[in-house]
Scaffold this motif. Sequence first.
Motif, PDB file in Angstrom:
ATOM      1  N   ARG A 168     -27.448 -24.860 -71.621  1.00 24.51           N
ATOM      2  CA  ARG A 168     -26.447 -25.399 -71.208  1.00 24.51           C
ATOM      3  C   ARG A 168     -26.625 -27.352 -70.069  1.00 24.51           C
ATOM      4  O   ARG A 168     -26.763 -27.662 -69.858  1.00 24.51           O
ATOM      5  CB  ARG A 168     -25.581 -24.437 -70.197  1.00 24.51           C
ATOM      6  N   VAL A 169     -28.596 -26.184 -70.465  1.00 27.55           N
ATOM      7  CA  VAL A 169     -28.789 -27.540 -69.392  1.00 27.55           C
ATOM      8  C   VAL A 169     -29.571 -28.286 -70.016  1.00 27.55           C
ATOM      9  O   VAL A 169     -28.981 -29.576 -69.736  1.00 27.55           O
ATOM     10  CB  VAL A 169     -30.252 -26.841 -68.282  1.00 27.55           C
ATOM     11  N   PHE A 170     -30.353 -27.938 -70.856  1.00 29.19           N
ATOM     12  CA  PHE A 170     -31.358 -28.686 -71.987  1.00 29.19           C
ATOM     13  C   PHE A 170     -30.784 -29.102 -73.441  1.00 29.19           C
ATOM     14  O   PHE A 170     -30.787 -30.329 -73.773  1.00 29.19           O
ATOM     15  CB  PHE A 170     -32.730 -28.080 -72.177  1.00 29.19           C
ATOM     16  N   GLY A 171     -29.788 -28.655 -74.224  1.00 31.49           N
ATOM     17  CA  GLY A 171     -29.237 -29.461 -75.158  1.00 31.49           C
ATOM     18  C   GLY A 171     -29.991 -29.112 -76.593  1.00 31.49           C
ATOM     19  O   GLY A 171     -30.896 -28.254 -76.439  1.00 31.49           O
ATOM     20  N   ASN A 172     -30.444 -30.789 -76.761  1.00 36.47           N
ATOM     21  CA  ASN A 172     -31.414 -30.179 -78.150  1.00 36.47           C
ATOM     22  C   ASN A 172     -33.145 -30.550 -77.902  1.00 36.47           C
ATOM     23  O   ASN A 172     -33.586 -30.521 -79.081  1.00 36.47           O
ATOM     24  CB  ASN A 172     -31.059 -31.967 -78.839  1.00 36.47           C
ATOM     25  N   GLU A 173     -32.568 -30.580 -76.354  1.00 33.72           N
ATOM     26  CA  GLU A 173     -34.994 -29.948 -76.345  1.00 33.72           C
ATOM     27  C   GLU A 173     -34.890 -29.010 -77.251  1.00 33.72           C
ATOM     28  O   GLU A 173     -34.396 -27.599 -77.945  1.00 33.72           O
ATOM     29  CB  GLU A 173     -34.728 -29.320 -74.785  1.00 33.72           C
ATOM     30  N   LEU A 174     -36.003 -28.839 -77.777  1.00 30.83           N
ATOM     31  CA  LEU A 174     -36.428 -28.411 -79.129  1.00 30.83           C
ATOM     32  C   LEU A 174     -37.066 -26.799 -78.660  1.00 30.83           C
ATOM     33  O   LEU A 174     -36.665 -26.147 -79.640  1.00 30.83           O
ATOM     34  CB  LEU A 174     -38.434 -28.908 -79.054  1.00 30.83           C
ATOM     35  N   MET A 175     -37.337 -26.130 -77.784  1.00 25.34           N
ATOM     36  CA  MET A 175     -37.039 -24.737 -77.315  1.00 25.34           C
ATOM     37  C   MET A 175     -35.777 -24.329 -76.512  1.00 25.34           C
ATOM     38  O   MET A 175     -35.853 -23.629 -75.494  1.00 25.34           O
ATOM     39  CB  MET A 175     -38.627 -24.879 -75.890  1.00 25.34           C
ATOM     40  N   SER A 176     -34.605 -25.166 -76.683  1.00 20.50           N
ATOM     41  CA  SER A 176     -33.165 -24.357 -76.015  1.00 20.50           C
ATOM     42  C   SER A 176     -33.145 -23.419 -77.322  1.00 20.50           C
ATOM     43  O   SER A 176     -33.752 -23.655 -78.368  1.00 20.50           O
ATOM     44  CB  SER A 176     -32.303 -25.716 -76.083  1.00 20.50           C
ATOM     45  N   PRO A 177     -31.956 -22.780 -77.304  1.00 20.10           N
ATOM     46  CA  PRO A 177     -31.991 -21.388 -78.271  1.00 20.10           C
ATOM     47  C   PRO A 177     -31.144 -21.982 -79.747  1.00 20.10           C
ATOM     48  O   PRO A 177     -31.397 -21.248 -80.554  1.00 20.10           O
ATOM     49  CB  PRO A 177     -30.903 -20.780 -77.749  1.00 20.10           C
ATOM     50  N   THR A 178     -30.851 -23.188 -78.920  1.00 19.55           N
ATOM     51  CA  THR A 178     -29.865 -23.457 -80.514  1.00 19.55           C
ATOM     52  C   THR A 178     -30.734 -25.011 -81.634  1.00 19.55           C
ATOM     53  O   THR A 178     -30.574 -25.810 -80.709  1.00 19.55           O
ATOM     54  CB  THR A 178     -28.479 -23.756 -80.609  1.00 19.55           C
ATOM     55  N   ILE A 179     -30.930 -25.189 -82.496  1.00 18.80           N
ATOM     56  CA  ILE A 179     -31.241 -26.304 -83.084  1.00 18.80           C
ATOM     57  C   ILE A 179     -29.792 -26.270 -83.646  1.00 18.80           C
ATOM     58  O   ILE A 179     -29.520 -25.679 -84.930  1.00 18.80           O
ATOM     59  CB  ILE A 179     -32.307 -25.814 -84.246  1.00 18.80           C
ATOM     60  N   GLY A 180     -28.958 -27.636 -83.672  1.00 21.47           N
ATOM     61  CA  GLY A 180     -27.845 -27.746 -84.450  1.00 21.47           C
ATOM     62  C   GLY A 180     -28.062 -28.970 -85.928  1.00 21.47           C
ATOM     63  O   GLY A 180     -27.975 -28.743 -85.803  1.00 21.47           O
ATOM     64  N   GLY A 181     -29.160 -29.329 -85.627  1.00 26.01           N
ATOM     65  CA  GLY A 181     -29.331 -30.420 -86.588  1.00 26.01           C
ATOM     66  C   GLY A 181     -30.919 -31.630 -86.326  1.00 26.01           C
ATOM     67  O   GLY A 181     -31.585 -30.681 -85.403  1.00 26.01           O
ATOM     68  N   PRO A 182     -31.075 -32.648 -87.021  1.00 28.47           N
ATOM     69  CA  PRO A 182     -32.642 -33.583 -86.155  1.00 28.47           C
ATOM     70  C   PRO A 182     -32.169 -33.870 -84.780  1.00 28.47           C
ATOM     71  O   PRO A 182     -31.266 -33.639 -84.115  1.00 28.47           O
ATOM     72  CB  PRO A 182     -32.051 -34.478 -87.513  1.00 28.47           C
ATOM     73  N   GLY A 183     -33.543 -34.418 -84.483  1.00 32.51           N
ATOM     74  CA  GLY A 183     -33.505 -34.972 -83.046  1.00 32.51           C
ATOM     75  C   GLY A 183     -33.732 -34.357 -82.283  1.00 32.51           C
ATOM     76  O   GLY A 183     -32.950 -33.931 -81.319  1.00 32.51           O
ATOM     77  N   ASN A 184     -34.274 -33.079 -82.147  1.00 34.02           N
ATOM     78  CA  ASN A 184     -34.839 -32.072 -80.531  1.00 34.02           C
ATOM     79  C   ASN A 184     -36.203 -32.164 -80.593  1.00 34.02           C
ATOM     80  O   ASN A 184     -37.464 -31.459 -80.875  1.00 34.02           O
ATOM     81  CB  ASN A 184     -34.913 -30.572 -82.071  1.00 34.02           C
ATOM     82  N   PRO A 185     -35.815 -33.062 -79.420  1.00 32.79           N
ATOM     83  CA  PRO A 185     -37.619 -33.591 -79.114  1.00 32.79           C
ATOM     84  C   PRO A 185     -37.885 -32.453 -78.755  1.00 32.79           C
ATOM     85  O   PRO A 185     -37.992 -32.108 -77.763  1.00 32.79           O
ATOM     86  CB  PRO A 185     -37.916 -35.307 -78.203  1.00 32.79           C
ATOM     87  N   LEU A 186     -39.816 -32.712 -78.219  1.00 31.56           N
ATOM     88  CA  LEU A 186     -40.889 -32.169 -77.821  1.00 31.56           C
ATOM     89  C   LEU A 186     -40.783 -32.456 -76.241  1.00 31.56           C
ATOM     90  O   LEU A 186     -41.686 -33.801 -76.384  1.00 31.56           O
ATOM     91  CB  LEU A 186     -42.080 -31.796 -78.492  1.00 31.56           C
ATOM     92  N   SER A 187     -40.451 -32.162 -75.552  1.00 28.10           N
ATOM     93  CA  SER A 187     -39.959 -33.261 -74.424  1.00 28.10           C
ATOM     94  C   SER A 187     -41.540 -33.180 -73.240  1.00 28.10           C
ATOM     95  O   SER A 187     -42.609 -31.045 -73.513  1.00 28.10           O
ATOM     96  CB  SER A 187     -39.239 -32.890 -73.452  1.00 28.10           C
ATOM     97  N   ARG A 188     -41.470 -33.196 -72.079  1.00 30.84           N
ATOM     98  CA  ARG A 188     -42.822 -33.252 -71.560  1.00 30.84           C
ATOM     99  C   ARG A 188     -42.584 -32.081 -70.911  1.00 30.84           C
ATOM    100  O   ARG A 188     -44.047 -31.458 -70.330  1.00 30.84           O
ATOM    101  CB  ARG A 188     -42.838 -34.460 -70.099  1.00 30.84           C
ATOM    102  N   LEU A 189     -41.747 -30.929 -69.936  1.00 31.54           N
ATOM    103  CA  LEU A 189     -41.347 -30.567 -69.636  1.00 31.54           C
ATOM    104  C   LEU A 189     -42.190 -29.052 -70.996  1.00 31.54           C
ATOM    105  O   LEU A 189     -42.474 -28.402 -70.166  1.00 31.54           O
ATOM    106  CB  LEU A 189     -40.277 -29.609 -69.820  1.00 31.54           C
ATOM    107  N   THR A 190     -42.268 -28.989 -71.789  1.00 29.04           N
ATOM    108  CA  THR A 190     -41.850 -27.968 -73.216  1.00 29.04           C
ATOM    109  C   THR A 190     -43.716 -28.145 -73.415  1.00 29.04           C
ATOM    110  O   THR A 190     -44.650 -27.347 -73.560  1.00 29.04           O
ATOM    111  CB  THR A 190     -41.662 -28.344 -74.517  1.00 29.04           C
ATOM    112  N   VAL A 191     -44.200 -29.237 -73.380  1.00 27.20           N
ATOM    113  CA  VAL A 191     -45.912 -29.429 -73.537  1.00 27.20           C
ATOM    114  C   VAL A 191     -46.198 -29.051 -71.842  1.00 27.20           C
ATOM    115  O   VAL A 191     -47.390 -28.427 -71.851  1.00 27.20           O
ATOM    116  CB  VAL A 191     -45.626 -31.272 -73.648  1.00 27.20           C
ATOM    117  N   ALA A 192     -45.731 -29.406 -70.849  1.00 26.81           N
ATOM    118  CA  ALA A 192     -46.371 -28.930 -69.411  1.00 26.81           C
ATOM    119  C   ALA A 192     -46.063 -27.572 -69.654  1.00 26.81           C
ATOM    120  O   ALA A 192     -47.278 -27.098 -68.746  1.00 26.81           O
ATOM    121  CB  ALA A 192     -45.929 -29.417 -68.613  1.00 26.81           C
TER     122      ALA A 192
END
Length: 144
Positions: free
Chosen positions: A67-91
């Motif tokens: 509910r906070v991160f939507g399509n960010e790569l490490m949110s639980p649901t991958i609903g389609g293309p466009g799931n970025p690996l953010s600075r948050l996940t890299v950090a």
Amino acid sequence: EMGHVLGIGTLWDTFGLLKDFPGPNPTFVGPGAMKEFGTLIGAGQPTPVPVANVGGAGSAGGHWRERVFGNELMSPTIGGPGNPLSRLTVASLGDLGYQVDLDAAEPYALPDPFVIAMAGGGETAPPRGVMLPTVPSSVPADRP
């Protein structure tokens, strides 16, 4: 899934980076990820990162909160293309001890809460329990 192999969600507790799990508001408290989350929300200071608090063992406590991160790569649901690996996940990988380059992350911004709400929140409803019968408002005439 490769993120889990690297330790995202699978080693958080081992490294003391997962707080208040299980519970209604678990958070990730790695200093690098907290700095990036603080920047994302405009807090101006490091802020604990919301972790998934619903879903089974494969989601709750091991992903960012949908509910906070939507399509960010490490949110639980991958609903389609466009799931970025953010600075948050890299950090967060840096918080696990990896040498990281935050500038190699993909562009990412938090989703608009209105858009999430209109799409149904991005999370499944909790499992349904047993429906209780209607409670009578009067005692039947044949009962003492």
